[in-house]
Design an enzyme around this catalytic site. Structure first.
Site, PDB file in Angstrom:
ATOM      1  N   ASP A  35      -8.491   6.550   8.948  1.00 32.66           N
ATOM      2  CA  ASP A  35      -8.214   6.076   7.589  1.00 32.66           C
ATOM      3  C   ASP A  35      -9.105   4.886   7.231  1.00 32.66           C
ATOM      4  OD1 ASP A  35      -7.003   6.031   5.120  1.00 32.66           O
ATOM      5  OD2 ASP A  35      -5.306   4.821   5.780  1.00 32.66           O
ATOM      6  N   GLY A  55       0.840  -1.192   0.000  1.00 32.70           N
ATOM      7  CA  GLY A  55       0.000   0.000   0.000  1.00 32.70           C
ATOM      8  C   GLY A  55       0.873   1.238   0.000  1.00 32.70           C
ATOM      9  N   LYS A 112       4.145  -5.361   8.505  1.00 36.62           N
ATOM     10  CA  LYS A 112       4.030  -4.178   7.647  1.00 36.62           C
ATOM     11  C   LYS A 112       5.242  -3.282   7.862  1.00 36.62           C
ATOM     12  CE  LYS A 112       0.697  -0.732   6.251  1.00 36.62           C
ATOM     13  NZ  LYS A 112      -0.727  -0.446   6.311  1.00 36.62           N
ATOM     14  N   VAL A 125       3.476  -5.398   2.784  1.00 35.73           N
ATOM     15  CA  VAL A 125       3.033  -6.219   3.911  1.00 35.73           C
ATOM     16  C   VAL A 125       3.447  -7.655   3.610  1.00 35.73           C
ATOM     17  CG1 VAL A 125       1.054  -7.033   5.255  1.00 35.73           C
ATOM     18  CG2 VAL A 125       1.073  -4.694   4.378  1.00 35.73           C
ATOM     19  N   MET A 137       2.165   2.891   2.326  1.00 36.96           N
ATOM     20  CA  MET A 137       3.255   2.979   3.294  1.00 36.96           C
ATOM     21  C   MET A 137       4.381   1.978   3.030  1.00 36.96           C
ATOM     22  SD  MET A 137       2.169   5.228   5.484  1.00 36.96           S
ATOM     23  CE  MET A 137       0.635   6.130   5.379  1.00 36.96           C
ATOM     24  N   GLY A 138       4.089   1.013   2.191  1.00 37.35           N
ATOM     25  CA  GLY A 138       5.102  -0.004   1.964  1.00 37.35           C
ATOM     26  C   GLY A 138       4.452  -1.347   1.780  1.00 37.35           C
TER      27      GLY A 138
HETATM   28  P1  ATP Z   1      -2.845   1.942   3.231  1.00 35.76           P
HETATM   29  O1  ATP Z   1      -1.401   1.964   3.259  1.00 35.76           O
HETATM   30  O2  ATP Z   1      -3.450   3.269   2.973  1.00 35.76           O
HETATM   31  O3  ATP Z   1      -3.433   1.254   4.405  1.00 35.76           O
HETATM   32  P2  ATP Z   1      -3.650  -0.407   1.856  1.00 35.76           P
HETATM   33  O4  ATP Z   1      -4.563  -0.685   2.972  1.00 35.76           O
HETATM   34  O5  ATP Z   1      -4.143  -0.647   0.480  1.00 35.76           O
HETATM   35  O6  ATP Z   1      -3.206   1.098   1.937  1.00 35.76           O
HETATM   36  P3  ATP Z   1      -1.715  -1.985   3.240  1.00 35.76           P
HETATM   37  O7  ATP Z   1      -2.370  -1.624   4.472  1.00 35.76           O
HETATM   38  O8  ATP Z   1      -0.233  -1.773   3.146  1.00 35.76           O
HETATM   39  O9  ATP Z   1      -2.329  -1.238   1.989  1.00 35.76           O
HETATM   40  O10 ATP Z   1      -2.001  -3.515   2.907  1.00 35.76           O
HETATM   41  C1  ATP Z   1      -1.551  -4.100   1.715  1.00 35.76           C
HETATM   42  C2  ATP Z   1      -2.155  -5.474   1.549  1.00 35.76           C
HETATM   43  O11 ATP Z   1      -1.604  -6.365   2.502  1.00 35.76           O
HETATM   44  C3  ATP Z   1      -3.631  -5.537   1.790  1.00 35.76           C
HETATM   45  O12 ATP Z   1      -4.340  -5.216   0.627  1.00 35.76           O
HETATM   46  C4  ATP Z   1      -3.846  -6.986   2.200  1.00 35.76           C
HETATM   47  O13 ATP Z   1      -3.992  -7.793   1.078  1.00 35.76           O
HETATM   48  C5  ATP Z   1      -2.545  -7.319   2.887  1.00 35.76           C
HETATM   49  N1  ATP Z   1      -2.699  -7.237   4.361  1.00 35.76           N
HETATM   50  C6  ATP Z   1      -2.653  -6.134   5.120  1.00 35.76           C
HETATM   51  N2  ATP Z   1      -2.843  -6.417   6.408  1.00 35.76           N
HETATM   52  C7  ATP Z   1      -3.005  -7.745   6.488  1.00 35.76           C
HETATM   53  C8  ATP Z   1      -3.238  -8.670   7.553  1.00 35.76           C
HETATM   54  N3  ATP Z   1      -3.320  -8.263   8.822  1.00 35.76           N
HETATM   55  N4  ATP Z   1      -3.363  -9.973   7.265  1.00 35.76           N
HETATM   56  C9  ATP Z   1      -3.298 -10.388   5.992  1.00 35.76           C
HETATM   57  N5  ATP Z   1      -3.087  -9.593   4.947  1.00 35.76           N
HETATM   58  C10 ATP Z   1      -2.917  -8.279   5.171  1.00 35.76           C
HETATM   59 MG    MG Z   2      -4.150  -0.779   4.891  1.00 41.71          MG
END
Ligand code: ATP
Ligand code: MG
Length: 656
Positions: free
Chosen positions: A139, A23, A45, A28, A25-26
């Site tokens: 958010d 996403g 993350k 996951v 921020m980087g």
């Molecule tokens: P933002 O940085 O604004 O939150 P985002 O939510 O799209 O943007 P991330 O939060 O970095 O991006 O998450 C990226 C991806 O990682 C998610 O779309 C999801 O598929 C996976 N992910 C995030 N958190 C988890 C979790 N706790 N368990 C499993 N998968 C996760």
């Molecule tokens: Mg997210």
């Protein structure tokens, strides 16, 4: 790339297995978190931007993470640990075996409202829990809502590393994705956000889940901000056919521009969502039989007339049913909905701070109370009409009740009118009345008066079949529609009364039996239908059809004009026919009949006296005497007077 690497050493380490996604921020990663011998999968993350080398920000990150670690809720993704890896902060959170809602939405386009309600409740519970602890998410968006394989929604990415302000968001790394969910106050850069800001984002999320679109589209973040602050969201009703209007109103309320106009808190929203579900459930289970009974064999509409759209909508709203999709037709329902929502939006805009009240139950409940307080059918009808005019197509228990009151009152009014006309022999219908229905109703009433109940049943069914569609309406506000609908309603009521007759004779017979067995006095009030019916049946059993016929006549006269006692009238008519008057009024046969009973009572008394231990014999004898006394005490004939006297004496000689 961290895949394959181990972060940390020894008993406390993360073994990074694969990337889950990335996403703003980087990235996951899925990692195995080894902690004191136990291993749990975590989502790791890594926070790439903003904090690196910024000591103040790092400290804030740590502080915030420590608060977030305390969030333990079934609908919040647990934060297990935070740390830094080569000066880059990371967070280790509960790994969710599932997918974020943005992906789900990408696959499915949009979600059904029932599903949205379930997820929204999970989300609201999570929000309420966090808000109670003073934590605002800031958010909320589909990508931060993880759906587990069990169907539980889990909120993630709580406020972490989100101390970025508006200027940061408008900068190079910002995503329009986040701006799409931001509250107007957030867009303005308000530093003192409240829980209401999350509620706004919740409204946007719900909107998107239902429609598959964000309410506001913009090319740039700044444009998006301006829309949040200034623009009204497009109506949902237009896009989602079966959306309960209560749910739509709730979403509009959540998306109110001013925080004060939004619902108080997540708990309140949960209650509203429960109501939406309950309304739906009760409507489904109660079924509003008359409305939903779409039987294949139902009679055809004689004149092929169409229902008024408004009234059809009313029926549909109460049924909570989707409009039947009949090959691309114009959808007046939506037009109406539009008008209504437009009104609500205007109201919201006009009544800053107080707008909320207009959407909440009070006005509806006030109208409902007026309905309860009304005592005469006219007043009830008026109050129910007022309620339904304003809230008629908002599904809910109160609307169902108002519809019932309306229908009952309108039915009663019509029934009373028909009865009066029948008694006054106004066989010719008014010009405004439907001739065919009137004639069938007239025949039905004649059949009833003649005790031909199965014929009456046939005729009322004919009345009902005259306007079969309108007959199903729970209420009708337009005069033309009401005129048709109430024929069906009256017929329904009459048919129900006819069905009650069989039950009445059963319960009356049971009362007679019980009163004899336990020597309970019989009711005697001349204005009590049951008392008269009991007397009628007792006289029939005594063998005095002539006198019984007179009692049934009396009961028919007593109840003829009372729509609440219609079933007694019908019973009376039926029994009156079965017990025709004799030419001399029974004068000749009666003394002999009573004498026969006196003889029988005397014989029974002899047996009872011979066996004083047999209580039943005594009871039987006294009952025989009681019939004579109760049923013939009012006779002027000297011989009968003598028999009544004897019966009293016989009863007194029997041992108790
Ligand atoms: P933002 O940085 O604004 O939150 P985002 O939510 O799209 O943007 P991330 O939060 O970095 O991006 O998450 C990226 C991806 O990682 C998610 O779309 C999801 O598929 C996976 N992910 C995030 N958190 C988890 C979790 N706790 N368990 C499993 N998968 C996760
Ligand atoms: Mg997210």
């Amino acid at each position: 790339m961290l895949v394959g690497q181990t972060i940390g050493t020894g008993a406390y380490r993360f073994e990074v297995e694969r990337e889950l996604g990335s996403g703003a921020m980087g990235a996951v990663y899925l990692a195995q978190f080894h902690r004191d011998g136990s291993v749990v999968p975590v989502a790791l993350k890594v926070v790439l931007m903003g904090l690196h080398g910024n000591e103040g920000a790092m400290a804030r990150f740590e502080r915030e993470a420590n608060i977030l670690k305390q969030l333990k809720h079934p609908h919040i993704v647990r934060l297990h640990a935070t740390g830094t890896y080569r000066k880059t902060p990371f967070i280790a959170m509960e790994y969710i075996d599932g997918e974020p809602l943005d992906k789900l939405l990408g696959r499915r386009g949009r979600l059904g409202w029932e599903e949205v309600v379930v997820y929204s409740k999970h989300l609201c519970e999570a929000l309420q829990y966090a808000h109670d602890k003073g934590i605002i998410h800031r958010d909320l968006k589909p990508s931060n809502l993880m759906l587990t394989s069990e169907g539980d929604l889990k909120l993630t990415d709580f406020g972490i590393a989100k101390d970025t302000d508006v200027t940061a968001l408008t900068g190079a790394n910002s995503t329009i994705g986040t701006a799409a969910y931001m509250s107007p106050e957030q867009c303005r850069g308000d530093k003192n956000l409240t829980n209401k800001s999350d509620l706004y984002s919740l409204g946007i999320v719900m909107y998107e889940l239902l429609t598959g679109r964000k309410p506001f589209m913009a090319e740039t973040t700044v444009d998006m901000f301006l829309k949040h602050v200034n623009d009204e969201p497009p109506r949902i009703g237009k896009q989602v056919a079966d959306l309960p209007s209560k749910l739509e109103m709730l979403i509009l309320q959540l998306m109110a521009k001013h925080p004060d106009e939004r619902p108080t808190d997540g708990a309140w929203v949960v209650r509203m969502l429960n109501e939406v579900e309950e309304d739906f459930f009760t409507r489904k289970s109660a079924g509003l039989a008359a409305v939903t009974n779409r039987r294949a064999d139902r009679p055809r509409n004689f004149d092929g007339s169409k229902l008024d759209d408004e009234d059809k909508d009313a029926a549909r709203a109460l049924r909570g049913k989707k409009k039947k999709t009949k090959k691309k037709e114009v959808v007046p329902f939506f037009q109406k909905q539009e008008v209504k929502i437009a009104g609500i939006v205007l109201l919201l805009a006009a009544m800053l701070g107080g707008a909320f009240i207009a959407l909440k139950p009070p006005s509806a409940s006030k109208l409902a109370k007026a309905m309860d307080d009304a005592s005469t059918p006219e007043d009830k009808l008026e109050a129910a009409t007022k309620y339904l005019e304003r809230h008629g197509d908002t599904p809910g228990e109160m609307t169902d009740r108002a519809a019932t009151v309306f229908r009952d009152a309108a039915t009663r009014k019509r029934e009373d009118q028909l009865t009066k006309r029948f008694v006054n022999k106004m066989q010719k219908p008014d010009d405004a009345d439907d001739k065919e229905a009137y004639e069938a109703a007239w025949q039905a009433m004649e059949a009833e008066r003649n005790g031909l109940l199965s014929f009456a049943d046939e005729f009322w069914k004919k009345v009902k079949a005259r306007f079969p569609e309108e007959a199903k309406l729970p209420f009708a506000l337009k005069d033309e529609v009401l005129a048709k609908a109430r024929w069906g309603w009256v017929a329904d009521k009459k048919l129900a009364d006819l069905r009650k007759v069989a039950a009445l004779s059963g319960t009356t017979a049971a009362t007679i039996k019980k009163n004899r067995q336990f020597e309970i006095a019989f009711p005697t009030e001349q204005t009590n239908p049951e008392a008269l019916a009991i007397r009628g049946y007792r006289l029939e059993a005594f063998g005095d059809g002539d006198k019984a016929g007179r009692v049934w006549e009396q009961l028919a006269t007593l109840t003829e004009k009372d729509s609440d006692k219609r079933e007694w009238y019908l019973l009376a008519c039926q029994q009156r026919v079965a017990n025709p008057k004799s030419a001399d009024g029974g004068a000749k046969m009666r003394p002999a009949l009573v004498e026969k009973h006196v003889v029988a009572a005397r014989d029974a008394a002899a047996i009872a006296k011979a066996s004083p231990d047999d209580r039943l014999k005594g009871i039987e004898t006294r009952n025989l005497c009681r019939e004579i006394v109760d049923l013939y005490d009012d006779e002027a004939d000297a011989a009968i007077k003598g028999f009544v006297k004897q019966a009293k004496e016989i009863a007194a000689t029997v041992p108790k």
